[in-house]
Design an enzyme around this catalytic site. Structure first.
Site, PDB file in Angstrom:
ATOM      1  N   GLU A  65       0.693  -1.396   0.358  1.00  0.00           N
ATOM      2  CA  GLU A  65      -0.407   0.031  -0.268  1.00  0.00           C
ATOM      3  C   GLU A  65       0.544   1.379   0.183  1.00  0.00           C
ATOM      4  OE1 GLU A  65      -2.885  -0.213   3.099  1.00  0.00           O
ATOM      5  OE2 GLU A  65      -3.659   1.936   2.826  1.00  0.00           O
ATOM      6  N   ASN A  68      -6.394   1.242   2.924  1.00  0.00           N
ATOM      7  CA  ASN A  68      -7.508   2.698   3.485  1.00  0.00           C
ATOM      8  C   ASN A  68      -6.831   3.933   2.319  1.00  0.00           C
ATOM      9  OD1 ASN A  68      -8.367   1.413   5.414  1.00  0.00           O
ATOM     10  ND2 ASN A  68      -7.191   2.236   7.337  1.00  0.00           N
ATOM     11  N   ASN A 109     -12.064  -0.790  -1.061  1.00  0.00           N
ATOM     12  CA  ASN A 109     -11.782  -1.738   0.460  1.00  0.00           C
ATOM     13  C   ASN A 109     -12.368  -1.191   1.870  1.00  0.00           C
ATOM     14  OD1 ASN A 109      -9.052  -2.935   1.939  1.00  0.00           O
ATOM     15  ND2 ASN A 109      -8.793  -0.412   2.622  1.00  0.00           N
ATOM     16  N   GLU A 110     -12.537  -2.435   2.226  1.00  0.00           N
ATOM     17  CA  GLU A 110     -12.785  -1.893   4.047  1.00  0.00           C
ATOM     18  C   GLU A 110     -13.928  -0.941   4.068  1.00  0.00           C
ATOM     19  OE1 GLU A 110     -10.020  -1.784   7.076  1.00  0.00           O
ATOM     20  OE2 GLU A 110      -9.578  -3.625   6.281  1.00  0.00           O
ATOM     21  N   TYR A 133      -6.186  -8.782  11.519  1.00  0.00           N
ATOM     22  CA  TYR A 133      -4.722  -9.156  12.002  1.00  0.00           C
ATOM     23  C   TYR A 133      -4.696  -9.440  13.990  1.00  0.00           C
ATOM     24  CZ  TYR A 133      -4.292  -5.634   8.309  1.00  0.00           C
ATOM     25  OH  TYR A 133      -3.851  -5.886   6.390  1.00  0.00           O
ATOM     26  N   GLU A 162      -5.965  -9.422   2.989  1.00  0.00           N
ATOM     27  CA  GLU A 162      -5.423  -8.593   4.309  1.00  0.00           C
ATOM     28  C   GLU A 162      -5.144  -9.557   6.041  1.00  0.00           C
ATOM     29  OE1 GLU A 162      -5.651  -4.596   5.217  1.00  0.00           O
ATOM     30  OE2 GLU A 162      -6.135  -4.336   3.404  1.00  0.00           O
ATOM     31  N   GLN A 183       2.128  -6.470   5.737  1.00  0.00           N
ATOM     32  CA  GLN A 183       1.906  -6.067   4.061  1.00  0.00           C
ATOM     33  C   GLN A 183       3.238  -6.742   3.493  1.00  0.00           C
ATOM     34  OE1 GLN A 183       1.830  -2.145   3.186  1.00  0.00           O
ATOM     35  NE2 GLN A 183      -0.800  -1.914   3.971  1.00  0.00           N
TER      36      GLN A 183
HETATM   37  O1  AHR Z   1      -3.351  -3.145   6.285  1.00  0.00           O
HETATM   38  C1  AHR Z   1      -3.521  -1.799   7.168  1.00  0.00           C
HETATM   39  C2  AHR Z   1      -4.155  -1.435   7.044  1.00  0.00           C
HETATM   40  O2  AHR Z   1      -5.070  -2.534   7.740  1.00  0.00           O
HETATM   41  C3  AHR Z   1      -5.288  -0.728   5.468  1.00  0.00           C
HETATM   42  O3  AHR Z   1      -4.686   0.115   4.851  1.00  0.00           O
HETATM   43  C4  AHR Z   1      -6.465  -1.266   5.662  1.00  0.00           C
HETATM   44  O4  AHR Z   1      -7.300  -1.832   4.661  1.00  0.00           O
HETATM   45  C5  AHR Z   1      -6.979  -2.086   6.929  1.00  0.00           C
HETATM   46  O5  AHR Z   1      -7.383  -1.410   8.150  1.00  0.00           O
END
Ligand code: AHR
Length: 503
Positions: free
Chosen positions: A26, A71, A171-172, A243, A291, A352
């Site tokens: 990103e 984001n 995205n999201e 995450y 992600e 990432q």
């Molecule tokens: O990977 C970091 C961020 O985590 C990304 O920009 C977003 O999609 C997620 O919240």
């Protein structure tokens, strides 16, 4: 302690899509600038791309890289990143409170992907923009020529279309933090309209609609149901993110988070089935887990930048998690879960790839090195291609926050018929005990161990740094044997192993 598992040549989950081992880059922090792109770096090529980083990426055999966000994409104008560099505008990036120079855009990223041998997965901006931007970007990338956008691409130096197949529809979009955040109906309608327009251009595109940002979102899992009711017939994948965190240093519950991940996947898989039946559809929608990673080490440190206390810096150090040995186990467990669910999780991207919550770290003007988590990702990506095996495992277990019975031993098995290999990825979650494990190899003949790699460390918090880049690294395993009962090996406390067998 003892554990027992079965690998049978006839009992398979699914053929693994190679794209299960993808990654994500990103425009965030130092991922692009000082990550892949640093024109003044001694290893930089003619395009300004770091050769040391490219090598580490190439070694990973990474099949696909998602770009440009995240984001970031929800207020991104892709047109800012094309044409002569000196004419490209500097813009504010609202997502990360930084300035974006646009020195890298789609051309530079595409060339870099070709140089490291990976495919592009692009995201369109459905936050501040919509159908029009998506159709123009698609035409710019994929139309051969003779139209406004395709001729502009040619003028900007790329004669052949890139033929990008995978496209993320935003995205999201469930997240209130997202520029242009929407509710599920609003987003579902926009995503369906965007998908329809993109398919009018090319019906063979693979389209990915936003699912939930994580399984604790208050809108989960209704978000998936509503969005899929709008989009089911127009998309191929629903995107999920997750995450993993351990701020309390609670290892037992941290390592059990893969059980929560498994339930997340199962819930979305059943939502997909529900909508499929409701629509009487013959199509299958699958999961693109685009992600995932451990992310918590850097959260405190970044707060000032994210809250805007430092103004709008260009490419500051952000989200630079320094991973430890404990995270090796977590990443190994996540990938094992994806392999076991590879019937429904077809694509996944570690988030990432460089500097930003990443397996690869760089110093400006200095070295690039592999973080601890590089290794389980490397082993799976390089050796985890083929067919995922259904593997019943009998293991002692413990009670965690995430499952009444969390097994100490976690195994994923992959059979590559073409290469004639059987590969196991094994984690022992037990803090104190070595577990003697037998894997009954049913139906596999001519068995010989060809590689055995082990990762252990006396300190769960041990990390790799520029000065000590191999503090946590795999070493050759010893003591694994193939006998009449199958493969026997000892799993030291808190360990990760990869065993390859020629069959
Ligand atoms: O990977 C970091 C961020 O985590 C990304 O920009 C977003 O999609 C997620 O919240």
């Amino acid at each position: 302690m003892k554990a027992y598992a079965i690998a049978n040549t006839d009992f398979v989950v699914s053929r693994i899509d190679d794209r299960l081992y993808g990654a994500f880059l990103e425009h965030l922090g130092r991922a692009i600038y000082e990550g892949i792109y640093e024109p003044d770096h001694p290893s930089a090529d003619a395009d300004g791309m770091r050769g040391d980083v490219a090598k580490l990426v190439r070694d990973l055999n990474c099949p696909v890289v998602r770009y440009p966000g995240g984001n970031f994409v929800s207020a991104y104008n892709w047109e800012d990143g094309v044409g002569p560099r000196e004419n490209r505008p500097v813009r504010l990036d609202l997502a990360w409170h930084t300035a974006e120079s646009n020195a890298v855009g789609i051309h530079e990223f595409a060339d870099w992907c070709a140089s490291v041998g990976t495919e592009m997965m692009l995201a369109v901006n459905l936050g501040s923009r919509g159908v029009d931007e998506a159709r123009n970007f698609l035409e710019y990338c994929n139309h051969p020529g003779g139209t406004y956008w395709s001729d502009l691409r040619i003028k900007n130096g790329r004669a052949e279309p890139w033929n990008v197949k995978m496209w993320c529809l935003g995205n999201e979009m469930d997240g209130p933090w997202q520029v242009g955040h929407k509710d599920a109906d609003e987003y579902g309608r926009l995503a369906a309209n965007t998908a329809r327009a993109m398919r009018m251009f090319d019906s063979s595109l693979e389209l990915i609609v936003c699912g939930s940002s994580h399984s604790d979102m208050p809108t989960f899992p209704d978000w998936e149901r509503i969005v899929l009711e709008h989009t089911y017939d127009h998309v191929d994948y629903v995107s999920l993110h997750m995450y993993f965190r351990n701020p309390e240093s609670d290892t037992a519950n941290y390592l059990a988070l893969s059980e929560k991940l498994d339930r997340y996947i199962e819930t979305v898989a059943s939502t997909i089935r529900q909508v499929k039946h409701k629509k009487r559809s013959k199509r299958d929608v699958r999961i693109c887990f685009d992600e995932w990673n451990v992310w918590y080490h850097s959260m405190q440190q970044d707060r000032a930048i994210r809250e805007g206390q430092h103004g709008w810096p260009h490419a500051p150090a952000l989200l630079e998690d320094i991973y430890n040995f404990e995270d090796v186990l977590m990443v190994g467990l996540v990938i094992n879960t994806f392999i076991r669910r590879s019937d429904v999780v077809r694509i996944a991207c570690i988030a990432q790839l460089v500097n930003v919550i990443a397996p690869i770290m760089t110093e400006k003007g200095g070295p690039a090195w592999a973080q601890t988590i590089y290794y389980p990702y490397y082993f799976a990506s390089v050796y985890g291609r083929g067919v995922a095996l259904q593997m019943p495992v009998r293991s002692p277990s413990y009670e965690s926050k995430h499952a009444a019975e969390t097994p100490y031993v976690d195994i994923a098995g992959v059979h590559d018929e073409d290469a004639g290999t059987l590969t196991f990825f094994i984690v022992n979650r037990n803090p104190d005990e070595t577990i003697d494990t037998t894997i009954d190899l049913q139906g596999f003949t001519g068995r010989e161990i060809t590689d055995h790699q082990v990762m252990t460390h006396p300190d769960l918090r041990a990390v790799n740094t520029a000065d000590k880049p191999t503090e946590v690294a795999p070493r050759k395993g010893a003591g694994a044997l193939i006998g009449a009962n199958g493969l026997s090996l000892s799993l030291p406390p808190y360990s990760y192993q990869m065993v390859r067998i020629a069959v």
